[in-house]
Design a protein around this motif. Structure first.
Motif, PDB file in Angstrom:
ATOM      1  N   GLU A 148      71.905  39.595  81.170  1.00  0.00           N
ATOM      2  CA  GLU A 148      71.126  38.383  81.430  1.00  0.00           C
ATOM      3  C   GLU A 148      70.487  38.408  82.817  1.00  0.00           C
ATOM      4  O   GLU A 148      69.355  37.947  83.000  1.00  0.00           O
ATOM      5  CB  GLU A 148      72.036  37.160  81.280  1.00  0.00           C
ATOM      6  CG  GLU A 148      71.361  35.819  81.397  1.00  0.00           C
ATOM      7  CD  GLU A 148      70.529  35.458  80.169  1.00  0.00           C
ATOM      8  OE1 GLU A 148      69.725  34.516  80.279  1.00  0.00           O
ATOM      9  OE2 GLU A 148      70.681  36.121  79.121  1.00  0.00           O
ATOM     10  N   ASP A 153      62.875  37.541  83.492  1.00  0.00           N
ATOM     11  CA  ASP A 153      62.883  36.315  82.692  1.00  0.00           C
ATOM     12  C   ASP A 153      61.490  35.726  82.515  1.00  0.00           C
ATOM     13  O   ASP A 153      61.342  34.599  82.047  1.00  0.00           O
ATOM     14  CB  ASP A 153      63.835  35.276  83.293  1.00  0.00           C
ATOM     15  CG  ASP A 153      63.492  34.921  84.735  1.00  0.00           C
ATOM     16  OD1 ASP A 153      62.415  35.350  85.222  1.00  0.00           O
ATOM     17  OD2 ASP A 153      64.292  34.230  85.381  1.00  0.00           O
ATOM     18  N   GLU A 156      57.983  38.902  77.770  1.00  0.00           N
ATOM     19  CA  GLU A 156      58.379  38.690  76.377  1.00  0.00           C
ATOM     20  C   GLU A 156      59.619  39.500  76.025  1.00  0.00           C
ATOM     21  O   GLU A 156      60.543  39.001  75.382  1.00  0.00           O
ATOM     22  CB  GLU A 156      57.227  39.066  75.445  1.00  0.00           C
ATOM     23  CG  GLU A 156      57.531  38.804  73.974  1.00  0.00           C
ATOM     24  CD  GLU A 156      56.349  39.102  73.078  1.00  0.00           C
ATOM     25  OE1 GLU A 156      56.468  38.841  71.864  1.00  0.00           O
ATOM     26  OE2 GLU A 156      55.322  39.613  73.565  1.00  0.00           O
ATOM     27  N   ASP A 167      65.599  46.907  75.271  1.00  0.00           N
ATOM     28  CA  ASP A 167      65.446  45.977  74.154  1.00  0.00           C
ATOM     29  C   ASP A 167      66.142  46.494  72.901  1.00  0.00           C
ATOM     30  O   ASP A 167      66.812  45.736  72.187  1.00  0.00           O
ATOM     31  CB  ASP A 167      63.963  45.752  73.858  1.00  0.00           C
ATOM     32  CG  ASP A 167      63.233  45.120  75.017  1.00  0.00           C
ATOM     33  OD1 ASP A 167      63.488  43.939  75.311  1.00  0.00           O
ATOM     34  OD2 ASP A 167      62.414  45.807  75.643  1.00  0.00           O
ATOM     35  N   PRO A 188      70.163  32.819  77.616  1.00  0.00           N
ATOM     36  CA  PRO A 188      68.824  32.566  77.077  1.00  0.00           C
ATOM     37  C   PRO A 188      67.926  33.802  77.080  1.00  0.00           C
ATOM     38  O   PRO A 188      67.086  33.954  76.178  1.00  0.00           O
ATOM     39  CB  PRO A 188      68.265  31.471  77.999  1.00  0.00           C
ATOM     40  CG  PRO A 188      69.111  31.537  79.243  1.00  0.00           C
ATOM     41  CD  PRO A 188      70.459  31.981  78.792  1.00  0.00           C
ATOM     42  N   ASN A 189      68.066  34.669  78.081  1.00  0.00           N
ATOM     43  CA  ASN A 189      67.245  35.887  78.079  1.00  0.00           C
ATOM     44  C   ASN A 189      67.618  36.790  76.904  1.00  0.00           C
ATOM     45  O   ASN A 189      66.749  37.382  76.254  1.00  0.00           O
ATOM     46  CB  ASN A 189      67.415  36.652  79.395  1.00  0.00           C
ATOM     47  CG  ASN A 189      66.702  35.992  80.547  1.00  0.00           C
ATOM     48  OD1 ASN A 189      65.713  35.289  80.367  1.00  0.00           O
ATOM     49  ND2 ASN A 189      67.190  36.215  81.762  1.00  0.00           N
ATOM     50  N   ALA A 191      68.923  35.848  73.996  1.00  0.00           N
ATOM     51  CA  ALA A 191      68.438  35.251  72.756  1.00  0.00           C
ATOM     52  C   ALA A 191      66.925  35.395  72.630  1.00  0.00           C
ATOM     53  O   ALA A 191      66.396  35.673  71.536  1.00  0.00           O
ATOM     54  CB  ALA A 191      68.841  33.781  72.691  1.00  0.00           C
ATOM     55  N   ARG A 192      66.210  35.225  73.749  1.00  0.00           N
ATOM     56  CA  ARG A 192      64.757  35.339  73.728  1.00  0.00           C
ATOM     57  C   ARG A 192      64.332  36.758  73.372  1.00  0.00           C
ATOM     58  O   ARG A 192      63.426  36.968  72.557  1.00  0.00           O
ATOM     59  CB  ARG A 192      64.200  34.948  75.101  1.00  0.00           C
ATOM     60  CG  ARG A 192      62.719  35.243  75.299  1.00  0.00           C
ATOM     61  CD  ARG A 192      62.279  34.850  76.705  1.00  0.00           C
ATOM     62  NE  ARG A 192      63.080  35.479  77.749  1.00  0.00           N
ATOM     63  CZ  ARG A 192      62.887  36.729  78.171  1.00  0.00           C
ATOM     64  NH1 ARG A 192      61.955  37.486  77.633  1.00  0.00           N
ATOM     65  NH2 ARG A 192      63.650  37.222  79.146  1.00  0.00           N
ATOM     66  N   ILE A 193      64.978  37.735  73.987  1.00  0.00           N
ATOM     67  CA  ILE A 193      64.611  39.131  73.753  1.00  0.00           C
ATOM     68  C   ILE A 193      64.962  39.545  72.324  1.00  0.00           C
ATOM     69  O   ILE A 193      64.193  40.260  71.665  1.00  0.00           O
ATOM     70  CB  ILE A 193      65.305  40.040  74.785  1.00  0.00           C
ATOM     71  CG1 ILE A 193      64.723  39.765  76.176  1.00  0.00           C
ATOM     72  CG2 ILE A 193      65.150  41.514  74.418  1.00  0.00           C
ATOM     73  CD1 ILE A 193      65.552  40.332  77.313  1.00  0.00           C
ATOM     74  N   GLU A 194      66.107  39.084  71.836  1.00  0.00           N
ATOM     75  CA  GLU A 194      66.470  39.391  70.450  1.00  0.00           C
ATOM     76  C   GLU A 194      65.399  38.871  69.494  1.00  0.00           C
ATOM     77  O   GLU A 194      64.965  39.594  68.580  1.00  0.00           O
ATOM     78  CB  GLU A 194      67.811  38.766  70.094  1.00  0.00           C
ATOM     79  CG  GLU A 194      68.228  39.050  68.653  1.00  0.00           C
ATOM     80  CD  GLU A 194      69.291  38.101  68.124  1.00  0.00           C
ATOM     81  OE1 GLU A 194      69.994  38.493  67.168  1.00  0.00           O
ATOM     82  OE2 GLU A 194      69.405  36.978  68.648  1.00  0.00           O
ATOM     83  N   ALA A 195      64.956  37.637  69.694  1.00  0.00           N
ATOM     84  CA  ALA A 195      63.941  37.053  68.820  1.00  0.00           C
ATOM     85  C   ALA A 195      62.628  37.830  68.904  1.00  0.00           C
ATOM     86  O   ALA A 195      61.974  38.073  67.880  1.00  0.00           O
ATOM     87  CB  ALA A 195      63.713  35.590  69.194  1.00  0.00           C
ATOM     88  N   ALA A 196      62.242  38.232  70.110  1.00  0.00           N
ATOM     89  CA  ALA A 196      61.011  39.007  70.273  1.00  0.00           C
ATOM     90  C   ALA A 196      61.110  40.337  69.549  1.00  0.00           C
ATOM     91  O   ALA A 196      60.152  40.781  68.902  1.00  0.00           O
ATOM     92  CB  ALA A 196      60.726  39.218  71.757  1.00  0.00           C
TER      93      ALA A 196
END
Length: 215
Positions: A148, A153, A156, A167, A188-189, A191-196
């Motif tokens: 994290e 941050d 994408e 990634d 949050p980083n 979760a954001r990277i996983e979604a991307a």
């Protein structure tokens, strides 16, 4: 490249196989998947042990019969052989940062949580299922907390607008985290990277649920 030229021995839920599949997909390298059922013990068969003495996955067999093992070594070969799109930046300092984040997942978290370690905890030390799950969650939480803070941050993906090695190592471990009930809300980083990553078709195609041996 014809899929018959390269064979990837993998297990659908293996995080190490997941990241290699994603790298091959991103670079447009065709391959044939050869399932190795880790739960059934296929990795310990004489034939497979002769191919991969470490009795793990993945194993990449090239068109000329060369056998490559260990996911990070395989990923290094993939990057050197098919450099586009790059998974490591040219800038040396940024490259070191990407590798540090990738290794946090691939070196710090994965080895202590893989099947053989958890099985040994149970067989040699009497750790029950709840204890084994607590063990895995502990090391994932430790790794995600470090990851994290290592990544950017404002981008994408971990370090830019396209996926890199960090990634791929993260998205594979995040799959395990969700499987074992790790709460990613504090990260949050992550979760954001996983979604991307999962929004990229080539990475989505590498997801365990999309594999021919998925159960």
């Amino acid at each position: 490249m014809s899929s018959s030229q390269i064979k990837l021995y993998s297990y659908w839920r293996s995080t190490t196989s997941y990241r290699v599949r994603a790298a091959l997909n991103l670079k447009g390298v065709g391959y044939e998947t050869v399932p190795v059922d880790l739960l059934a013990g296929d990795q310990r068969s004489d034939d497979y042990a002769a191919l991969n003495p470490g009795k793990g996955v993945p194993t990449l067999v090239l068109a000329d019969g060369t056998v490559l093992t260990q996911s990070l070594a395989i990923l290094d070969y993939i990057e050197e052989t098919w450099p586009t799109p790059p998974l490591l930046p040219a800038d040396k300092r940024l490259r070191a940062r990407v590798l540090a984040a990738a290794h946090t997942m691939a070196v710090d978290v994965h080895p202590v949580n893989n099947l053989r370690v958890v099985t040994h905890l149970r067989d040699a030390y009497g750790v029950d299922t709840d204890g084994a799950m607590a063990w895995m969650r502990h090391w994932m939480d430790q790794g995600f907390a470090a990851f994290e803070t290592l990544v950017d941050d404002t981008t994408e993906f971990a370090f830019g607008d396209t996926p890199d090695l960090a990634d791929l190592c993260l998205v594979a471990q995040a799959y395990n985290a969700r499987r074992w009930g790790v709460d990613l809300t504090p990260y949050p980083n992550v979760a954001r990277i996983e979604a991307a990553c999962l929004a990229v078709p080539e990475i989505a195609a590498a997801h365990p649920d999309q594999q021919p041996d998925a159960q």
